[in-house]
Design an enzyme around this catalytic site. Structure first.
Site, mmCIF file in Angstrom:
data_model
loop_
_atom_site.group_PDB
_atom_site.id
_atom_site.type_symbol
_atom_site.label_atom_id
_atom_site.label_comp_id
_atom_site.label_asym_id
_atom_site.label_seq_id
_atom_site.Cartn_x
_atom_site.Cartn_y
_atom_site.Cartn_z
ATOM 1 N N GLU A 38 -4.136 -33.888 -4.143
ATOM 2 C CA GLU A 38 -3.372 -34.268 -2.970
ATOM 3 C C GLU A 38 -3.882 -33.562 -1.710
ATOM 4 O O GLU A 38 -4.050 -32.343 -1.707
ATOM 5 C CB GLU A 38 -1.882 -33.955 -3.208
ATOM 6 N N THR A 83 -1.726 -41.748 0.447
ATOM 7 C CA THR A 83 -1.896 -41.729 -1.018
ATOM 8 C C THR A 83 -2.020 -43.139 -1.579
ATOM 9 O O THR A 83 -2.907 -43.424 -2.396
ATOM 10 C CB THR A 83 -0.693 -41.045 -1.708
HETATM 11 C C1 GP9 Z 1 4.045 -39.431 -3.120
HETATM 12 C C2 GP9 Z 1 2.775 -38.695 -2.961
HETATM 13 C C3 GP9 Z 1 2.403 -38.401 -1.517
HETATM 14 O O1 GP9 Z 1 4.493 -39.506 -4.463
HETATM 15 O O2 GP9 Z 1 1.795 -39.273 -3.739
HETATM 16 O O3 GP9 Z 1 2.083 -39.481 -0.722
HETATM 17 P P1 GP9 Z 1 1.445 -39.271 0.753
HETATM 18 O O4 GP9 Z 1 2.518 -38.672 1.620
HETATM 19 O O5 GP9 Z 1 0.295 -38.317 0.628
HETATM 20 O O6 GP9 Z 1 1.024 -40.627 1.183
HETATM 21 MN MN MN Z 2 -1.498 -38.130 -0.411
#
Ligand code: GP9
Ligand code: MN
Length: 423
Positions: A38, A83
Site C-alpha cells: 500500500e 488502489t
Molecule cells: C481500501 C484500501 C485503500 O481497502 O485498499 O484504498 P486507497 O485509499 O489506497 O485507494
Molecule cells: Mn492504495
C-alpha cells in the site's frame, strides 16, 4: 458498438509484444502470490533515515536476494481510483477511468480478467485477501465480475482493536493469519494479498514503531517511514512463514507498490527528504513504485526497463505460457524485446527513458532539462492519448461484451459467493 471493438482490437493486436523465448512458460502451472504494498514509493528502497535503512528486507530483495528481479523504472498509473485502479490494471490490463473509479461505476461490465484466464487455461484458483470488509470499494461486486473465486475479507481475520490501525487490519496479523487461508486453496493458485497499514495518515502506535519518525515537521511525511518499516518487517516474516509452510518453493512471488503515498501537497517536506527541489519533472520521477518478481528458475537482479502497472497482466500471462495476443488489454510484456517503454500516466502525461512530459512541458528524463517538442515527442503524445482513449472506450461502452475469444468462457458473476461460512 462492435465496430468500435474491431478498431480497438486491431490496435491491441498491432501493439502486441511477442514473448521473450527465454521466459515464455517458465512459470507454467506455478502458484502466483501477488503482494500489494500500500502507498509504497520506490524512493524508500535504499533510502536511509538518520543513517538507518528504512526497509532493509525490501532493499535486500531489490538487490536480487531470493532471486528477485527488481524493476527500478516501474511506475504507477493510477487516477482517482487509487488502489482500485491499480487492482483493475493488474487484473484486466485496462486503465482506470479519467474520473471516479471503475470498481464503483463499471462493476456491471464484462471483463476478460487475468484470474479467469489463469483459471481456464491453467487451473488456477484465485483469491484476494484483505483486511477490510468486502463491500468497501465495491470489491464484492467487482471481484465477481473479475471471476475471483475466493475473497477473504476482514470477516476472516481478527479485527480486534489492537489489530487495527489506519484503514483496517495491521499488516503483521494480516500476513500471519493469511497463511492458513493460502494453504486452503487448491493449487495452483493465484492469490492477491493487499496490505493496508502503510496508508494515509500513516499512523502507528509506539508498540509497533521500530524506526524514528522523520523530522521535517510535516506529519504525513514524517509518519510514512514508520509504517513503511512496519510493512517491511511484516513482509520479511511472511517470507519466512511461506517457506515454513512449504508454499514458497513452487510459487511465483510478485510484489508491487500501488501508487504514491506522498502527494504534491507535501513538496516542501519531500524536498528535504530527497535533498532536491520537487519540480514537475521530479514529481513525475517520484511516481516510481517498486515491482519485484521472483520466478522459480529465473535468476534475479535489477531490470531497468521502463514500464507500469498496465504491463503486469501481459507479463504474468507470458510467464505462464499463455499468449496475451487474443486479449484486449493495453500493456506489453516487460520481458519482451518488443515491450513498449512509453509509460502513460492517467493524466495524459508520460514518461519514457528519454522524455518526461508534464502538463505539456517536455523534460529530459535523466537531467530534468526542459526540451522543445519534436516530431518524435508529438508522436509519443499521440500514442499516449490514443491508448488512454481506447481503454476508456472499452469501459464506457462495455465493449468486451462483444469480444469472443476461442476457448474463453465468459465470466458468470452469479457463480461466485463470498460469505464467510463461520460468520
Ligand atoms: C481500501 C484500501 C485503500 O481497502 O485498499 O484504498 P486507497 O485509499 O489506497 O485507494
Ligand atoms: Mn492504495
Amino acid at each position: 458498438s462492435s465496430d468500435d471493438l474491431t478498431e480497438i482490437e486491431n490496435y491491441t493486436v498491432s501493439r502486441f509484444a511477442k514473448p521473450n523465448e527465454d521466459y515464455f512458460g517458465i512459470a507454467e502451472g506455478k502458484n502466483i502470490i501477488k503482494i500489494h504494498l500500500e502507498s509504497f514509493q520506490s524512493f524508500l528502497i535504499d533510502y536511509e533515515l538518520n543513517g538507518e535503512e528504512v526497509t532493509p528486507f525490501l532493499n535486500s530483495l531489490a538487490a536480487g536476494a531470493e532471486d528477485m528481479t527488481y524493476f527500478d523504472n516501474f511506475f504507477h498509473q493510477t487516477g482517482q481510483g487509487k488502489t482500485a485502479d491499480a487492482e483493475l490494471m493488474l487484473d484486466t490490463g485496462l486503465f482506470g477511468l479519467p474520473q471516479g473509479s471503475a470498481f464503483v461505476t463499471k462493476a456491471q461490465n464484462t471483463y476478460q480478467s487475468l484470474p479467469a484466464i489463469l483459471n481456464q487455461e491453467r487451473g488456477h484458483e484465485s483469491a484476494v485477501l484483505h483486511g477490510d470488509y468486502k463491500s468497501f470499494w465495491n470489491r464484492d461486486t467487482m471481484y465477481k465480475q473479475l471471476g475471483i473465486d475466493q475473497f477473504f475479507d476482514a470477516s476472516y481475520y481478527d479485527m480486534s482493536e489492537e489489530n487495527t490501525v489506519n484503514l483496517g487490519l495491521k499488516d503483521k496479523p494480516f500476513f500471519e493469519e493469511s497463511i492458513p487461508m493460502l494453504q486452503s486453496l487448491e493449487t495452483p493458485f493465484y492469490a492477491h494479498l493487499i496490505s493496508l497499514t502503510n496508508h494515509y495518515p500513516f499512523n502507528l502506535g509506539p508498540e509497533d514503531a521500530t524506526i524514528e519518525r522523520a523530522t521535517t515537521g510535516d506529519n504525513t511525511v514524517d509518519n510514512y517511514f514508520q509504517t513503511a518499516r512496519y510493512l517491511d518487517e511484516a513482509l520479511e516474516q511472511f517470507f519466512a512463514d511461506l517457506k515454513a509452510s512449504g508454499l514458497y518453493e513452487d510459487s511465483v512471488i510478485m510484489i508491487y507498490g500501488d501508487h504514491n503515498g506522498i502527494s504534491e501537497n507535501h513538496n516542501r517536506a519531500m524536498a528535504e527528504i530527497l535533498g532536491t527541489e520537487i519540480t514537475p519533472h521530479q514529481n513525475a520521477q517520484n511516481q516510481r513504485v517498486p515491482l519485484l518478481i521472483r520466478v522459480p528458475g529465473m535468476e534475479g537482479g535489477v531490470n531497468h526497463t521502463y514500464g507500469g502497472e498496465i504491463d503486469v497482466m501481459a507479463t504474468l500471462l507470458h510467464l505462464q505460457g499463455i499468449n496475451a495476443k487474443p486479449y484486449v488489454q493495453f500493456g506489453t510484456d516487460l520481458f519482451s524485446e518488443e515491450h513498449d517503454e512509453i509509460v502513460s500516466f492517467r493524466s495524459g502525461d508520460y514518461i519514457t527513458p528519454a522524455y518526461t512530459s508534464v502538463n505539456g512541458v517536455l523534460y529530459d528524463t535523466e537531467t530534468g532539462e526542459i526540451l522543445e517538442p519534436t516530431e518524435k515527442t508529438t508522436e509519443i503524445q499521440e500514442k499516449v492519448d490514443q491508448q488512454l482513449d481506447y481503454s476508456d472506450r472499452v469501459l464506457y461502452e462495455d465493449l468486451l461484451r462483444f469480444h469472443a475469444i476461442d476457448g474463453f468462457e465468459p465470466i458468470e458473476p452469479t457463480d461466485y459467493h463470498y460469505g464467510n461460512p463461520n460468520k
